[in-house]
Scaffold this active site. Structure first.
Site, PDB file in Angstrom:
ATOM      1  N   ASP A 190       8.254  21.104  49.955  1.00 25.23           N
ATOM      2  CA  ASP A 190       8.045  22.434  49.384  1.00 25.23           C
ATOM      3  C   ASP A 190       6.600  22.833  49.092  1.00 25.23           C
ATOM      4  OD1 ASP A 190       8.027  20.481  47.399  1.00 25.23           O
ATOM      5  OD2 ASP A 190       9.356  21.549  46.028  1.00 25.23           O
ATOM      6  N   THR A 205       1.729  24.624  41.060  1.00 23.79           N
ATOM      7  CA  THR A 205       3.168  24.533  41.289  1.00 23.79           C
ATOM      8  C   THR A 205       3.939  24.255  40.008  1.00 23.79           C
ATOM      9  OG1 THR A 205       4.845  23.643  42.788  1.00 23.79           O
ATOM     10  CG2 THR A 205       3.230  22.086  41.918  1.00 23.79           C
ATOM     11  N   GLU A 244       4.477  -7.729  44.236  1.00 27.15           N
ATOM     12  CA  GLU A 244       3.541  -7.631  45.350  1.00 27.15           C
ATOM     13  C   GLU A 244       4.099  -6.830  46.498  1.00 27.15           C
ATOM     14  OE1 GLU A 244       1.681 -11.292  46.794  1.00 27.15           O
ATOM     15  OE2 GLU A 244       2.538 -12.193  44.994  1.00 27.15           O
ATOM     16  N   GLU A 300      12.402  28.129  40.015  1.00 25.56           N
ATOM     17  CA  GLU A 300      11.935  28.705  41.282  1.00 25.56           C
ATOM     18  C   GLU A 300      12.428  30.128  41.540  1.00 25.56           C
ATOM     19  OE1 GLU A 300      12.782  25.538  40.905  1.00 25.56           O
ATOM     20  OE2 GLU A 300      10.854  24.584  41.317  1.00 25.56           O
ATOM     21  N   ARG A 353       1.140  18.751  36.058  1.00 28.94           N
ATOM     22  CA  ARG A 353       1.510  19.072  34.675  1.00 28.94           C
ATOM     23  C   ARG A 353       0.341  18.882  33.721  1.00 28.94           C
ATOM     24  NH1 ARG A 353       7.853  17.623  34.127  1.00 28.94           N
ATOM     25  NH2 ARG A 353       8.233  17.575  36.341  1.00 28.94           N
TER      26      ARG A 353
END
Ligand code: NAG
Ligand code: NAG
Ligand code: NAG
Length: 606
Positions: A321, A589, A168, A502, A191
């Site tokens: 980002d 992304t 909880e 990246e 994804r």
């Protein structure tokens, strides 16, 4: 570790200890006020709980809405380098076929033990399969693609649940199942939802993917049912409930709530279901409302009830980002029709330029620093600067170049590369910063393996350090360093390379916008380092735990973004420019391409 070749950069770091370690310590910890490590920003700092810090508002004086604010790219010849492109396809096959052989359908793959695992004990949700499908489509791997599609059709299920003990969160008065059946909203969206939507588009509208995308989206929509409309970070897909974070139940991370918009808006466009769009857009409205007018930097946490920012780090790395990434991409996705995102993006990059972009003292490498809030002894809030840059930030160089071209031009058609007079002064600034950031990210590949570490620190003025030049680099060997890396000690977490995309993402964008072959050369260097140091002979690729150790020690993990992002961007880098052109697609992304479209019958919020 005999036979280990440690490159000179690191050897030098090691020999300049022991003071090295304490200096490194200092440069991120700060040693006192006025030492240059604290940045005193802002008068006044409004810091009652829930209100946002306020430094100096920046005027958005750039050309907005002028007739040239939406330039096209000039046509240039960029043809494929088929030999290198095909080598990337071979690498993809080496990765995919090992996964398929050992772990088909499992969420994650461990190439050394040749096993798969799922994110929850309840069962997988196609994390790796769906993340990889559009790359197969692009590469023309028809047979592999057919088998993957077959798996989606026959095996994929989002109805994953199991009975686990509940716990909880008293303050919010909710109880929910244990973490094991929860999926990250962000990861599931970028994804799985993103992968399904790209597969739908690239397959010529195979409805299998759209149906699955709708089913998944409907399972995650309840996460938005919060007082502010900012979604909870986790979701139970079977019970269709959003779940707050266990440790920080009142907070959501800024990047997590602002990295769902491209996917939900495209799905809304495809289905004419406005709910997806409205909920996604509402998050942006809340964010905009929480930022002082014209102010562009967001802290990495927001309060889920009030929808306000809370004092927390400011950075372009993790949890920050993709907020900045999606501001630009939301503007591009709807064919530059929603000026609100242009304005938010402009304010963000202006503030990043003003506050976060720094130069290393000797080589003048440009990087983006981070700020952490801190109370001084008399209870004031100050911001401590840390010269730390995550590999994650390396998307930003390419993003700045794209933003400069697409949003800050003075002409109707921009050259490739842009000529100085074709960009506004802000555009030129962003372009140059972008190019320099790409260079910096390449400089962080100057390691024994040629792979860049997960996190680097830069020297700051006043740091004493060795400025000797590395034998094969024009960057002083110690302008940046891996914190805590010392010869003979176990490598720190920061020293790893986990197959991240990246840098190659930025190289792909930079190459498309300039035609400059150096970007292909750099990408090829990185690809060869991956082949040499991450490849597992029996199949697949693994993370390495220390980029400065050769031969590498590998970790038994092949992140799904290797197949969805790293190898896709490398493939695109060596493809001709008509493959997913930047004026027709935005990449989410997770590198899933979504087509740009012009919305009809909708006006953006303002
Ligand atoms: C992962 O989940 C899938 C789908 O529920 C299941 O078929 C597979 O056996 C699971 N794999 C492992 C390693 O538990
Ligand atoms: C907590 O929720 C339960 C039902 O979900 C309700 O009966 C109870 O009154 C709530 N408690 C508080 C303090 O709001
Ligand atoms: C984007 O808008 C331009 C006009 O500004 C139009 O010519 C073009 O076809 C649009 N592109 C898409 C994909 O809708």
């Amino acid at each position: 570790m005999s036979g280990t070749h440690v490159k000179k950069r690191k050897a030098k770091n090691a020999t300049s200890k022991p003071s090295e370690a304490s200096r490194s310590q200092q440069s991120s910890r700060g040693s006192g006020f006025g030492s240059g490590r604290f940045l005193w920003v802002g008068i006044p700092l409004l810091i009652a709980f829930g209100s946002f810090l306020y430094f100096k508002p920046l005027l958005v004086t750039d050309i907005i809405g002028s007739e040239w604010a939406k330039p096209d790219l000039k046509e240039i010849e960029i043809s494929a380098d088929t030999e290198k492109r095909d080598a990337v396809v071979e690498a993809f096959k080496h990765a995919w076929r090992a996964y398929e052989r050992d772990a088909m359908g499992d969420d994650e793959y461990h190439p050394i033990t040749r096993k798969g695992t799922n994110l929850t004990e309840a069962g997988g949700i196609g994390y790796t399969v769906i993340d990889s499908i559009d790359t197969m489509q692009l590469m023309g791997l028809t047979e592999d693609y057919t088998r993957a599609r077959d798996w989606v059709e026959k095996k994929l299920s989002f109805d994953q649940d199991a009975e686990f003990s509940t716990f909880e969160v008293r303050l919010l008065n909710i109880s929910f199942c244990d973490k094991l059946v929860l999926f990250s909203l962000l990861q599931t969206t970028i994804r799985v939802l993103g992968g399904l939507l790209s597969a739908y588009h690239l397959s010529g509208e195979d409805t299998l993917y759209l149906d699955k995308a709708i089913e998944l989206a409907d399972r995650i929509m309840p996460t938005f049912d919060t007082p502010s409309g900012l979604p909870y970070p986790s979701v139970n897909l079977a019970k269709r409930t959003g779940i707050p974070d266990k440790a920080l139940p009142h907070l959501v991370s800024t990047a997590e709530v602002s990295t769902l918009q491209l996917e939900l808006r495209y799905l809304s466009m495809l289905t004419a279901n406005e709910e997806y769009w409205d909920k996604a857009e509402n998050v942006m409205r809340v964010i905009k409302g929480a930022l002082p007018t014209g102010y562009g930097l967001a802290t990495i946490y927001m309060h889920v009830k009030s929808g306000k920012f809370v004092p927390s780090d400011i950075r372009l790395g993790s949890r920050g980002d993709s907020y900045y990434e999606y501001l630009l991409k939301q503007y591009l996705q709807t064919n530059r029709t929603e000026s609100v995102y242009h304005d938010m993006y402009s304010a963000a990059v202006d503030a990043i330029h003003e506050h976060l972009i720094r130069h290393s003292p000797h080589a003048g490498l440009i990087y983006t620093a981070e700020f952490s809030p801190e109370r001084t002894t008399d209870g004031q809030l100050s911001w401590r600067l840390s010269p730390k840059q995550d590999h994650l930030v390396c998307f930003f160089g390419g993003s700045l170049m794209l933003g400069a071209t697409m949003t800050r031009a003075t002409v109707s058609t921009v050259s490739v590369p842009p000529k100085a007079e074709e960009l506004t002064s802000y555009g030129e600034r962003d372009w140059e910063n972008g190019e320099e950031l790409v260079k910096t990210c390449m400089a962080t590949h100057d390691t024994a393996t040629g792979l860049s570490p997960e996190i680097v620190y830069f020297r700051m003025d006043g740091d004493e350090y060795d400025t000797e030049y590395n034998e094969d680099s024009d960057v002083p060997s110690s302008d940046w360093y891996i914190k805590g890396a010392r010869r003979g000690h176990p490598p720190p977490y920061d020293a790893r390379y986990i197959l991240r995309p990246e840098t190659v993402e930025s190289l792909f964008i930079a190459f498309r916008l300039t035609g400059d072959q150096k970007y292909r050369k750099w990408g090829w260097d990185i690809f060869q380092s991956i082949e040499k140091h991450c490849r597992i002979e029996t199949g697949g690729y693994a993370s390495v735990i220390d980029v400065d150790e050769v031969p590498t020690t590998k970790e038994d993990r092949m992140e799904t973004f290797l197949m969805s992002e790293t190898l896709k961007y490398l493939y695109l880098l060596f493809s001709d420019k008509d493959v997913l052109p930047l004026d027709k697609y935005v990449f989410n992304t997770e590198a899933h391409p979504l087509p740009i479209f012009t919305p009809t019958g909708r006006t953006a919020f303002s």
